[in-house]
Design an enzyme around this catalytic site. Structure first.
Site, PDB file in Angstrom:
ATOM      1  N   TRP A 155       0.850  -1.176   0.000  1.00 11.59           N
ATOM      2  CA  TRP A 155       0.000   0.000   0.000  1.00 11.59           C
ATOM      3  C   TRP A 155       0.894   1.237   0.000  1.00 11.59           C
ATOM      4  O   TRP A 155       1.854   1.320   0.768  1.00 11.59           O
ATOM      5  CB  TRP A 155      -0.888  -0.001   1.248  1.00 11.59           C
ATOM      6  CG  TRP A 155      -1.678   1.254   1.440  1.00 11.59           C
ATOM      7  CD1 TRP A 155      -1.279   2.403   2.072  1.00 11.59           C
ATOM      8  CD2 TRP A 155      -3.016   1.483   1.003  1.00 11.59           C
ATOM      9  NE1 TRP A 155      -2.275   3.326   2.055  1.00 11.59           N
ATOM     10  CE2 TRP A 155      -3.363   2.799   1.409  1.00 11.59           C
ATOM     11  CE3 TRP A 155      -3.953   0.717   0.316  1.00 11.59           C
ATOM     12  CZ2 TRP A 155      -4.608   3.355   1.147  1.00 11.59           C
ATOM     13  CZ3 TRP A 155      -5.200   1.268   0.063  1.00 11.59           C
ATOM     14  CH2 TRP A 155      -5.521   2.568   0.474  1.00 11.59           C
ATOM     15  N   ASP A 215       4.073   3.452 -19.931  1.00 13.75           N
ATOM     16  CA  ASP A 215       2.680   3.927 -19.823  1.00 13.75           C
ATOM     17  C   ASP A 215       2.669   5.093 -18.846  1.00 13.75           C
ATOM     18  O   ASP A 215       1.924   5.119 -17.866  1.00 13.75           O
ATOM     19  CB  ASP A 215       1.787   2.793 -19.337  1.00 13.75           C
ATOM     20  CG  ASP A 215       0.294   3.072 -19.563  1.00 13.75           C
ATOM     21  OD1 ASP A 215      -0.045   4.191 -19.995  1.00 13.75           O
ATOM     22  OD2 ASP A 215      -0.526   2.174 -19.293  1.00 13.75           O
TER      23      ASP A 215
END
Length: 286
Positions: free
Chosen positions: A81, A191
């Site tokens: 996270w 990307d």
């Protein structure tokens, strides 16, 4: 097997709590996973997640700020996270990020005896395959494995008109009119746009959703300008560290951005074919 069972099998610990964060793109689901004192992110999909885990590990090994991977297979990806606040890049953060990108682009080229452009495995970009078959020259690699492959996928989806496909085929035969070989291949994220850059207080804390390859660094810089771009400080600092050859903005940037536009056309249809047509008009005027 439920998502909880998959996570317990992969991590050896059963989640205390889970909550869906968002529908991930292209059939994936993203979850917040609480393991007592630890918090992770899990992505689930029917297939094609294994290469994402491999890419994140490869980028971490190259010093790139990506979430640490805890488990990865075709159906499940578990990562750290990363606390972020949704902020954009500040000028200082943009300059620092440009330094990290320039360093990534200078990563040592593998001495594996293979052709320099491409990668050692295929990956995904969005929900589409990105074929990284190795090629000896950049222009040929861009022609066959980026421009024409993406155009074929968009055509097969029914979202690229036949006339545009024919024009892209013709453009591909003339790439040497505009493109040049780089001094060396660059390891690129592939990307790189604002939606894949997680920030806290204006500085990058992690970059997600890669589509890596050894490519020309210009295709990466071009991509960053496509969907809103980064602050001016990013481009100024990058240019100071890795100057772009003359003609990038006027001759090559739009040509390189045909690749992500074709990917988006294959996935979503309009308005991308219209954007592609306008780009083609610049290079192949009627």
């Amino acid at each position: 097997m439920t998502i909880v069972d998959l996570l317990e099998a992969a991590l050896g610990r059963r989640p205390v709590a889970m909550a869906p964060l968002a529908d991930g793109s292209h059939g994936a689901q993203v979850w917040r996973v609480d393991l007592g004192s630890d918090r992770l992110v899990a992505k689930t999909a029917a297939q094609h997640l294994a290469s994402e885990g491999r890419m994140l590990r490869d980028l971490a090994a190259a010093g790139w700020p990506v979430p640490a991977v805890h488990a990865s297979d075709d159906r499940l990806l578990v990562m750290d996270w990363v606390d972020h606040d949704g902020s954009g890049l500040s000028d200082d953060g943009a300059a620092a990020f440009a330094e990290r990108l320039a360093a990534l682009h200078q990563a040592p080229v593998p001495a594996d005896g293979q052709a320099p452009f491409g990668y050692r495995y295929d990956v995904m970009i969005g929900g589409l395959p990105q074929i990284n078959e190795r090629w000896d020259t950049w222009v040929a690699f861009f022609r066959w494995k980026r421009l024409w492959t993406a155009a074929w996928l968009a055509s097969r989806s029914g979202r690229l008109p036949a006339g545009l496909m024919q024009r892209i085929e013709h453009l591909g035969t003339r790439l040497e009119d505009w493109l040049q070989e780089p001094a060396r291949p660059a390891l690129i994220h592939g990307d790189l746009w604002a939606g894949n850059v997680l920030c806290r207080r204006g500085h990058v804390v992690a970059v997600i959703d890669p589509a890596i390859s050894w490519s020309h660094p210009e295709i990466e810089i071009a991509f960053t300008t496509l969907f809103g771009g980064f602050p001016k400080a990013f481009y100024e600092r990058y240019a100071a560290l890795a100057p772009l050859a003359p003609g990038f903005g006027t001759q090559r940037r739009a040509l390189y951005n045909l690749y992500p536009l074709l990917v988006h056309a294959a996935l979503f249809g309009e308005p991308y074919p219209a954007q592609i047509a306008r780009t083609l008009d610049r290079y192949l005027p009627a």
